[in-house]
Design an enzyme around this catalytic site. Structure first.
Site, short mmCIF file in Angstrom:
data_model
loop_
_atom_site.label_atom_id
_atom_site.label_comp_id
_atom_site.label_asym_id
_atom_site.label_seq_id
_atom_site.Cartn_x
_atom_site.Cartn_y
_atom_site.Cartn_z
N GLY A 35 14.87 3.21 -4.81
CA GLY A 35 13.40 3.10 -4.85
C GLY A 35 12.81 4.05 -5.88
O GLY A 35 11.93 3.67 -6.66
N ASP A 88 8.65 2.13 0.15
CA ASP A 88 8.90 2.06 -1.30
C ASP A 88 7.65 1.67 -2.08
O ASP A 88 7.44 2.12 -3.20
CB ASP A 88 9.99 1.01 -1.61
CG ASP A 88 11.38 1.62 -1.49
OD1 ASP A 88 11.52 2.82 -1.80
OD2 ASP A 88 12.30 0.90 -1.08
N GLY A 377 -1.00 8.03 14.37
CA GLY A 377 -0.01 7.84 15.41
C GLY A 377 -0.49 6.83 16.43
O GLY A 377 -1.63 6.36 16.38
N CYS A 404 -6.76 9.42 10.86
CA CYS A 404 -6.77 8.28 11.75
C CYS A 404 -6.71 8.72 13.22
O CYS A 404 -7.73 9.13 13.77
CB CYS A 404 -5.67 7.30 11.37
SG CYS A 404 -6.05 5.63 11.93
N ARG A 488 -6.48 0.12 15.43
CA ARG A 488 -7.14 -0.86 16.30
C ARG A 488 -8.45 -0.33 16.87
O ARG A 488 -9.33 -1.09 17.19
CB ARG A 488 -6.27 -1.20 17.50
CG ARG A 488 -5.05 -1.99 17.17
CD ARG A 488 -4.40 -2.61 18.38
NE ARG A 488 -3.23 -3.33 17.89
CZ ARG A 488 -2.02 -2.80 17.76
NH1 ARG A 488 -1.80 -1.54 18.10
NH2 ARG A 488 -1.04 -3.51 17.28
N HIS A 535 -6.81 6.17 6.14
CA HIS A 535 -5.63 6.95 5.74
C HIS A 535 -5.75 7.35 4.27
O HIS A 535 -5.25 6.64 3.40
CB HIS A 535 -4.36 6.12 5.92
CG HIS A 535 -4.00 5.89 7.35
ND1 HIS A 535 -3.17 6.74 8.05
CD2 HIS A 535 -4.35 4.92 8.21
CE1 HIS A 535 -3.03 6.30 9.29
NE2 HIS A 535 -3.74 5.19 9.42
N GLU A 537 -4.14 9.40 2.68
CA GLU A 537 -2.83 9.68 2.07
C GLU A 537 -2.29 8.49 1.26
O GLU A 537 -1.48 8.67 0.35
CB GLU A 537 -1.80 10.10 3.13
CG GLU A 537 -1.38 9.03 4.13
CD GLU A 537 -2.26 8.97 5.38
OE1 GLU A 537 -3.43 9.40 5.30
OE2 GLU A 537 -1.78 8.48 6.42
N1 GLN Z 1 -3.57 4.54 17.51
C1 GLN Z 1 -4.82 4.58 16.82
C2 GLN Z 1 -5.43 3.21 16.64
O1 GLN Z 1 -4.75 2.23 16.73
C3 GLN Z 1 -4.68 5.27 15.47
C4 GLN Z 1 -3.81 4.54 14.52
C5 GLN Z 1 -3.33 5.37 13.39
O2 GLN Z 1 -3.36 6.58 13.45
N2 GLN Z 1 -2.87 4.74 12.33
O3 GLN Z 1 -6.61 3.09 16.40
#
Ligand code: GLN
Length: 562
Positions: A35, A88, A377, A404, A488, A535, A537
């Site tokens: 990669g 990648d 997460g 997030c 979500r 995000h 990042e």
């Molecule tokens: N679990 C959370 C949601 O679904 C945050 C998702 C994440 O951090 N990517 O909204």
């Protein structure tokens, strides 16, 4: 007469070259940096003035990477379109310093699904549908389509897996067939491995010869070998490989282990791979932008001395550091780019959220960090520990950046401990909590009831407006932004007023004002306590670090100075 000649010359000069393809395949074994090699070829050819697109052809049958566990497969990367991909694609974007398209990612699952759906809709007019030609030809058309949509001059296509796998054979077969159509315009690069067995103490070329032979058995000739090994490949072995594999010695590129992946493009150039590729594809040399900016960045990585200590509080650390780097690769990269831009070396520590769930947890260990990140997460594991860490960071003015889930949790922490809303929670963990601060979006509810998890999130790029005078607005230097999402749940609109009145500022919102995209405490309250529903990042690049990460690092650097 004279005029005629001039026109003729002009015509020759402007002759449009055909689109070119470079297929990158793996030989001997996986995990040797195919990669990064592919990304580096992109960096090099772009520096030589060519418009390049990078494609990943992933052999797995998942339609996309969205349902895969990061502990097993590494981070799920998200494109502007919302497509969830292999990590990648993140490397490609970072090394090219540009966004890639939906069509630049191909999985076997996508291709099979498309062909089977077409068959179910009588799209093949009663014919028997088979892997060859139907799957193969669909792959060929996807290779061509990606090139067309990018309006690029060279497509570099990485075929996942190793030569000899059953899974990637259709991707190789499609490349072979494409080459029949364009014999002059396609080359194959094999990234192979040359082991130095301990007891023998000598670099062995046989496995690579076997891999090249196996590819030849599929009807594909290898044009260039990128020879990965612990040390430089000497001239004698290059000659040996060249003769055995039917390629000239100069087409064997030495790619020894190095400390920094950002040196890979520069190292490849030592063996002049860029010019070898141009020659093989019959492309002229151009005066491109060059590698100056990249070199400067790669240099900064090595020359920075002063450290900032950043903690990442997560739960995907269970199998050690290896998993960490894979599961949070974009976050780690984003921290690095901003740190180097601020002339500090990032020392990244992994902190297990579970350690802060016990009654007698020792929070003072957090004092040694200059900044704390809670990354994205899912699920319940480690969540109370994360909430405790966030509280400590807020109360002790340790720079905090929530990504997030990290933003959702910082909002819950604020509701619980500042507003005194006992039992404040997210619907993801406890939909019956007395205060559901983070809730599901109505249009997603049905998808979850139907157990339709694939693609049931807010995914991809969305616009947000920034609040005048906020940390976010001053960091970005603009009042509207585009950022990538993957979640979500959202801040529950019912609590926005109450939380804002208590001092947490929602400094980024969706254009209609309903969705909270950034939360922050004013600088008068805390040096940096900010979280994003998106995000950031995913948009951090070596040559254009992300402004919010940079702001976070500035605050961390400041703490370090104290
Ligand atoms: N679990 C959370 C949601 O679904 C945050 C998702 C994440 O951090 N990517 O909204």
């Amino acid at each position: 007469m004279r005029r005629k000649t001039v026109t003729k010359e002009k015509k020759v000069k402007n002759k449009k070259t055909n689109h070119k393809y470079i297929f990158v395949v793996g030989g001997v074994m996986s995990g040797v940096g195919k990669g990064i090699a592919t990304s580096s070829l992109g960096t090099l050819l772009q520096a030589k003035g060519y418009k390049v697109n990078l494609v990943k052809a992933d052999p797995y049958l998942n339609v996309d990477a969205g349902t895969m566990n990061p502990t097993e497969h590494g981070e799920v990367f998200v494109l502007n379109s919302g497509l969830e991909t292999d990590q990648d694609m993140g490397n490609y974007e970072r090394f090219l310093n540009r966004d890639l398209k939906h069509e630049d990612y191909i999985t076997s699952g996508m291709v099979y699904k498309y062909v089977i759906d077409k068959e179910r809709n009588l799209g093949f007019g009663g014919r028997c549908v088979e892997a060859v030609p139907h799957i193969r030809d669909e792959i060929v058309s996807r290779y061509e389509n990606a090139a067309k949509l990018n309006k690029s001059e060279i497509s570099i296509i990485e075929i996942g897996g190793t030569v000899g796998d059953y899974q990637n054979i259709m991707f190789i077969e499609a490349a072979r067939v494409l080459k029949i159509k364009h014999p002059e315009d396609i080359i194959f690069v094999m990234v192979s491995y040359l082991p130095i067995p301990n007891k023998i103490g000598e670099m062995k070329t046989r496995p690579t010869q076997n891999a090249v032979n196996q590819l030849a058995g599929y009807g594909v000739h290898t044009d260039i070998i990128i020879a990965r090994s612990e040390v430089l490949v000497d001239q004698k072995r290059k000659e040996k490989i060249g003769i055995a594999c039917n390629i000239s010695t100069e087409n064997v590129i030495s790619a020894p282990d190095i400390d920094s992946v950002y040196d890979v493009p520069l190292n490849f150039e030592k063996d002049k791979i860029g010019n070898i590729i141009l020659k093989s594809l019959k492309l002229e040399k151009r005066k491109g932008p060059g590698l100056g900016a990249w070199k400067k960045f790669a240099q900064a990585v090595k020359n920075t001395e002063k450290e900032v200590n950043i903690a990442i509080v997560g739960k995907y650390f269970s199998t050690g550091d290896f998993v960490l780097t894979d599961a949070y690769v974009s976050v780690l990269e984003a921290i690095k780019y901003s740190a180097y831009s601020q002339k500090v070396k990032p020392k990244i520590h992994t902190v297990n959220a579970n350690d802060f769930e016990k009654e007698n947890a020792d929070y003072s260990v957090l004092d040694k960090f200059d900044g704390i990140v809670v990354p994205g997460g899912f699920g319940e594991k480690g969540i109370e520990g994360k909430l405790n860490v966030i509280r400590y960071a807020r109360e002790n003015k340790i720079p905090y950046f929530g990504l997030c889930y990290g933003m959702q949790l910082m909002t819950i922490e604020y509701a619980r401990n500042v507003l005194g809303l006992d039992g404040a929670h997210t619907a993801e963990i406890n939909p019956k909590a007395p205060h559901v601060i983070i809730d599901i979006m109505p249009d997603q509810k049905q998808k979850l009831l139907d157990k339709n998890y694939g693609g049931s999130m807010r995914l991809g790029t969305y616009k947000a407006n920034l609040l005048k005078g906020s940390i976010a607005e001053s960091a970005y230097g603009t009042s509207t932004i585009l950022e990538r999402h993957r979640h979500r749940y959202e801040v529950n609109p019912k609590y926005i007023k109450e939380i804002s009145d208590a001092g947490l500022v929602f400094s980024g919102t969706s254009p209609d004002g309903t969705l909270m995209e950034i939360a922050e405490l004013p600088v008068t309250e805390h040096p940096f306590f900010l979280g994003t529903q998106f995000h950031p990042e995913f948009l951090a690049r070596p040559l254009s670090p992300h402004p919010l990460f940079t702001q976070f690092i500035k605050a961390a650097k400041n703490k370090g100075l104290k």
